[in-house]
Design a protein around this motif. Structure first.
Motif, mmCIF file in Angstrom:
data_model
loop_
_atom_site.group_PDB
_atom_site.id
_atom_site.type_symbol
_atom_site.label_atom_id
_atom_site.label_comp_id
_atom_site.label_asym_id
_atom_site.label_seq_id
_atom_site.Cartn_x
_atom_site.Cartn_y
_atom_site.Cartn_z
ATOM 1 N N LEU A 219 55.136 46.915 -22.270
ATOM 2 C CA LEU A 219 56.407 46.944 -21.529
ATOM 3 C C LEU A 219 56.175 47.393 -20.088
ATOM 4 O O LEU A 219 56.730 46.806 -19.140
ATOM 5 N N ALA A 220 55.366 48.439 -19.895
ATOM 6 C CA ALA A 220 55.099 48.919 -18.538
ATOM 7 C C ALA A 220 54.432 47.837 -17.702
ATOM 8 O O ALA A 220 54.787 47.618 -16.533
ATOM 9 N N LYS A 221 53.452 47.138 -18.275
ATOM 10 C CA LYS A 221 52.765 46.077 -17.537
ATOM 11 C C LYS A 221 53.697 44.913 -17.249
ATOM 12 O O LYS A 221 53.653 44.306 -16.173
ATOM 13 N N LEU A 222 54.559 44.585 -18.220
ATOM 14 C CA LEU A 222 55.519 43.495 -18.032
ATOM 15 C C LEU A 222 56.481 43.819 -16.895
ATOM 16 O O LEU A 222 56.763 42.964 -16.030
ATOM 17 N N LEU A 223 56.980 45.029 -16.885
ATOM 18 C CA LEU A 223 57.904 45.440 -15.821
ATOM 19 C C LEU A 223 57.202 45.448 -14.468
ATOM 20 O O LEU A 223 57.785 45.038 -13.451
ATOM 21 N N SER A 224 55.960 45.911 -14.440
ATOM 22 C CA SER A 224 55.214 45.935 -13.186
ATOM 23 C C SER A 224 55.014 44.518 -12.651
ATOM 24 O O SER A 224 55.175 44.259 -11.455
ATOM 25 N N LYS A 225 54.691 43.597 -13.551
ATOM 26 C CA LYS A 225 54.504 42.202 -13.137
ATOM 27 C C LYS A 225 55.815 41.597 -12.638
ATOM 28 O O LYS A 225 55.845 40.897 -11.615
ATOM 29 N N GLN A 226 56.895 41.871 -13.365
ATOM 30 C CA GLN A 226 58.195 41.349 -12.948
ATOM 31 C C GLN A 226 58.615 41.943 -11.609
ATOM 32 O O GLN A 226 59.165 41.251 -10.745
ATOM 33 N N LEU A 227 58.328 43.233 -11.445
ATOM 34 C CA LEU A 227 58.692 43.891 -10.190
ATOM 35 C C LEU A 227 57.947 43.258 -9.026
ATOM 36 O O LEU A 227 58.530 43.014 -7.962
ATOM 37 N N GLU A 228 56.658 42.929 -9.229
ATOM 38 C CA GLU A 228 55.901 42.284 -8.169
ATOM 39 C C GLU A 228 56.487 40.907 -7.865
ATOM 40 O O GLU A 228 56.611 40.511 -6.691
ATOM 41 N N THR A 229 56.873 40.163 -8.900
ATOM 42 C CA THR A 229 57.460 38.835 -8.699
ATOM 43 C C THR A 229 58.747 38.922 -7.880
ATOM 44 O O THR A 229 58.968 38.135 -6.950
ATOM 45 N N VAL A 230 59.584 39.899 -8.237
ATOM 46 C CA VAL A 230 60.850 40.067 -7.518
ATOM 47 C C VAL A 230 60.588 40.478 -6.070
ATOM 48 O O VAL A 230 61.242 39.993 -5.140
ATOM 49 N N ILE A 231 59.626 41.383 -5.876
ATOM 50 C CA ILE A 231 59.311 41.834 -4.525
ATOM 51 C C ILE A 231 58.851 40.663 -3.668
ATOM 52 O O ILE A 231 59.279 40.508 -2.523
ATOM 53 N N LYS A 232 57.972 39.832 -4.224
ATOM 54 C CA LYS A 232 57.499 38.665 -3.475
ATOM 55 C C LYS A 232 58.664 37.774 -3.059
ATOM 56 O O LYS A 232 58.720 37.275 -1.929
ATOM 57 N N ALA A 233 59.585 37.557 -3.994
ATOM 58 C CA ALA A 233 60.733 36.690 -3.693
ATOM 59 C C ALA A 233 61.650 37.326 -2.654
ATOM 60 O O ALA A 233 62.300 36.622 -1.880
ATOM 61 N N ARG A 234 61.700 38.660 -2.640
ATOM 62 C CA ARG A 234 62.618 39.357 -1.737
ATOM 63 C C ARG A 234 62.003 39.655 -0.378
ATOM 64 O O ARG A 234 62.731 40.064 0.534
ATOM 65 N N ILE A 235 60.695 39.493 -0.247
ATOM 66 C CA ILE A 235 60.030 39.896 1.003
ATOM 67 C C ILE A 235 60.679 39.282 2.250
ATOM 68 O O ILE A 235 60.957 39.993 3.219
ATOM 69 N N PRO A 236 60.941 37.954 2.310
ATOM 70 C CA PRO A 236 61.562 37.408 3.532
ATOM 71 C C PRO A 236 62.900 38.078 3.866
ATOM 72 O O PRO A 236 63.152 38.422 5.023
ATOM 73 N N GLY A 237 63.726 38.268 2.833
ATOM 74 C CA GLY A 237 65.015 38.917 3.066
ATOM 75 C C GLY A 237 64.851 40.362 3.494
ATOM 76 O O GLY A 237 65.583 40.857 4.370
ATOM 77 N N ILE A 238 63.881 41.071 2.872
ATOM 78 C CA ILE A 238 63.638 42.467 3.228
ATOM 79 C C ILE A 238 63.160 42.555 4.672
ATOM 80 O O ILE A 238 63.620 43.419 5.444
#
Length: 611
Positions: free
Chosen positions: A284-303
């Motif tokens: 679960l921790a690894k899954l959340l970490s991977k998902q968090l990285e995916t979301v961060i990548k998608a949000r980087i331009p907006g951020i």
């Protein structure tokens, strides 16, 4: 993978230190709100605490019955190099390190009680905890009070709705990843966490479902339908975990031993063995970490766009607030003189028409003064009864022979005394307008708002100068009136005998000097002279007032102040440039946030270039 997540962790930690946090009152958007976060949601006793402790590998959360989590806990997990000792830090305790995690639990309880006063109430004020360990993945999670349906004894009646509103305020944000905790021995359809998640994330795009207590399900039952997506399907896979039992906690079974036990449970389970690699708290921790990285990548331009806009806003605000002043005496004197000149420019604009106000002075000369002159009680003063009285009193025991010269003088001097009032009133009216323009100019000089002492001293000096100009102006206009009284126009008297001759008898004036017609003639003659003087005053009083007050205000309003400041030493400069503490704090807070945003931009750039 961990580069971006560790970066977000650092930025979020900086946000909490600098106050750029969701509960901040700043009208500008918070950087924290633009970053993805994982929010842990579940009912009371659903196993939230066990899930969080399994991520950390430590016992550190308060336990008990009822509502144990009564304030949001912002938990930042930071992976450090292997071989280093685990430790924890709270935002509210500064740099103090906790290596005893039972002390961490005690600090959470004490800090909760400090705000909620040891009552069973909740507070939206978060507790910020950072844990550093080689055995964690980089994550930021927010643990919230457990959802409940009924208030227990000692809790306020509105606690149920209060908790839901608090949880909803976090999970409604589009950057929030929802970790919905549901016990496996409870019907998922009745899960408070899933119900709320469905409301705020109907497509399930941000929701991760977690089934706890799989080992406590009734014999012969399992949760495969949920875990394999055949019921209560989400966009992301469900993850099952096995928590420590209360008996394990009572026996002080540590979290690492519980992890091994959980791993064995899934690996040897006839129900879950075939999917054991996709179950457990470690997965679960690894899954959340991977998902968090995916979301961060998608949000980087907006951020990045948000950060750039915020940097522009903060730099504009700093320009508006002004930069810090120098400690050098020469530079301080220059700053003071520049501020004075800024005020003087605005004051001139008011007088010269660039800003409103100067036109009111013209209204005094064009309307108020002529109106006041017309309202003078000259008709009463030059009535036949008063003329006869004044002339006879002026003659005394010796009647006048040709023209009543003394009577004329007394009548004219009495009439001229009436002009003193309008003359003084014009001076006072212009003085009032100039004072008002000084007040406005001080308020409109934005640079002065930083320095209330200098602002007050400058305003006092300007008003003192206006008082001097008013006194000089009043003295001068009254001098004009006295000049008219001191010397009457000779031609006026020379006309009087000629008027008698034109009437046909040069001695008629002596014979009929006390007739009504004679007094009428005197009244008419004096009135004619006073009209000439009044017309003269309409021209000369405005000239005197403008010369003594308006012109002086434009040329020498701050001359005395400049002289006084020029004799000052460093302590006096520091006193004048002593800023409003509120403004200083606002500038410092703005500068710290600007530094945060620039650092975030640079760090994101460096991480992106390194990938």
């Amino acid at each position: 993978m961990d580069g971006l997540i560790a970066l977000v962790n650092r930025i979020q930690r900086a946000c909490t230190v600098l106050g750029d946090f969701p509960d901040d009152r700043n009208s500008l958007p918070s950087l924290w709100d633009s970053l993805p976060t994982i929010v842990v949601v579940g009912g009371q006793s659903s196993g939230k605490s066990s899930v969080l402790e399994s991520f950390v590998g430590r016992d550190f959360l308060p336990r008990g019955s009822g509502i144990v989590t009564r304030r949001p806990l912002v938990l930042q997990l930071n992976q450090i190099e292997k071989g280093q000792q685990d430790y924890a830090q709270f935002l509210h305790t500064g740099n103090k390190r906790f290596t005893d995690f039972s002390a961490v639990r005690k600090e959470i309880e004490d800090e909760t009680d400090r705000v909620t006063a040891k009552k069973k109430q909740i507070s939206p004020l978060p507790i910020n905890l950072s844990i550093y360990s080689p055995n964690v993945v980089n994550l930021t999670l927010i643990d919230l009070p457990g959802l409940t349906k009924v208030a227990v004894e000692g809790q306020p009646e509105g606690i149920v709705q209060e908790i839901e509103n608090l949880v909803r305020s976090y999970v409604e944000k589009p950057n929030c990843i929802i970790l919905a905790i549901t016990p496996a021995n409870q019907d998922v359809a009745t899960s408070d966490a899933m119900k709320l998640a469905r409301e705020v994330d109907p497509k399930g795009e941000r929701t991760f479902g977690v089934l706890t207590k799989l080992d406590l399900m009734d014999k012969g039952t399992n949760a495969l339908d949920v875990l394999e997506g055949r019921s209560y399907r989400l966009q992301h896979p469900w993850v099952g975990v096995v928590n420590r039992s209360q008996a394990d906690i009572n026996r002080n079974v540590n979290v690492n031993a519980a992890r091994l036990s959980e791993r064995d449970f899934f690996a040897t389970s006839p129900d879950y063995g075939h999917i054991h690699s996709r179950l457990g708290s470690e997965y679960l921790a690894k899954l959340l970490s991977k998902q968090l990285e995916t979301v961060i990548k998608a949000r980087i331009p907006g951020i990045m766009s948000m950060i750039s806009n915020r940097i522009d806003d903060l730099e504009a605000e700093l320009d508006h607030l002004g930069r810090p002043t120098s400690i050098d005496a020469g530079a301080q004197l220059y700053t003071i003189l520049e501020l004075c000149r800024a005020f003087d420019r605005i004051f001139h604009e008011h007088l010269d028409g660039g800003r409103p106000g100067g036109d009111r002075i013209y209204e005094i000369f064009d309307y108020q003064l002529p109106s006041a002159l017309k309202k003078l009680p000259l008709d009463r003063h030059l009535s036949l009864q008063n003329v006869k009285k004044v002339v006879c009193e002026a003659d005394g025991y010796q009647p006048h022979l040709i023209a009543p010269e003394q009577g004329y003088r007394r009548l004219i001097e009495g009439a001229l005394n009436f002009f003193r009032g309008p003359a003084e009133a014009s001076v006072d009216a212009v003085h009032f307008i100039l004072k008002e323009l000084v007040r406005k100019s001080v308020g409109e000089t934005k640079e002065l708002k930083r320095f209330p002492t200098l602002q007050a001293d400058l305003a006092a000096a300007a008003n003192a100068a206006l008082e001097r100009f008013r006194d000089a102006s009043k003295k001068y206009v009254l001098f004009l009136v006295d000049m008219e009284s001191s010397y009457l126009t000779v031609d006026f008297f020379r006309r009087l005998p000629q008027e008698g001759e034109r009437m046909g008898n040069p001695t008629a004036a002596n014979v009929d000097r006390y007739t009504e017609d004679h007094f009428k003639a005197i009244s008419t003659n004096v009135s004619s002279y006073i009209r000439q003087v009044s017309d003269s005053f309409r021209r000369t009083i405005p000239k005197a007032v403008v010369h003594c007050q308006v012109r002086q205000a434009k040329q020498a309003l701050l001359d005395h102040f400049y002289t006084k400041v020029g004799r000052y030493e460093t302590p006096e400069f520091a006193r004048l440039l002593d800023e409003d503490p509120v403004l200083m704090e606002r500038r410092q807070r703005c500068a710290r946030r600007l530094e945060l945003y620039k650092s975030a931009r640079n760090e994101i750039d460096s991480v992106l270039w390194a990938r």
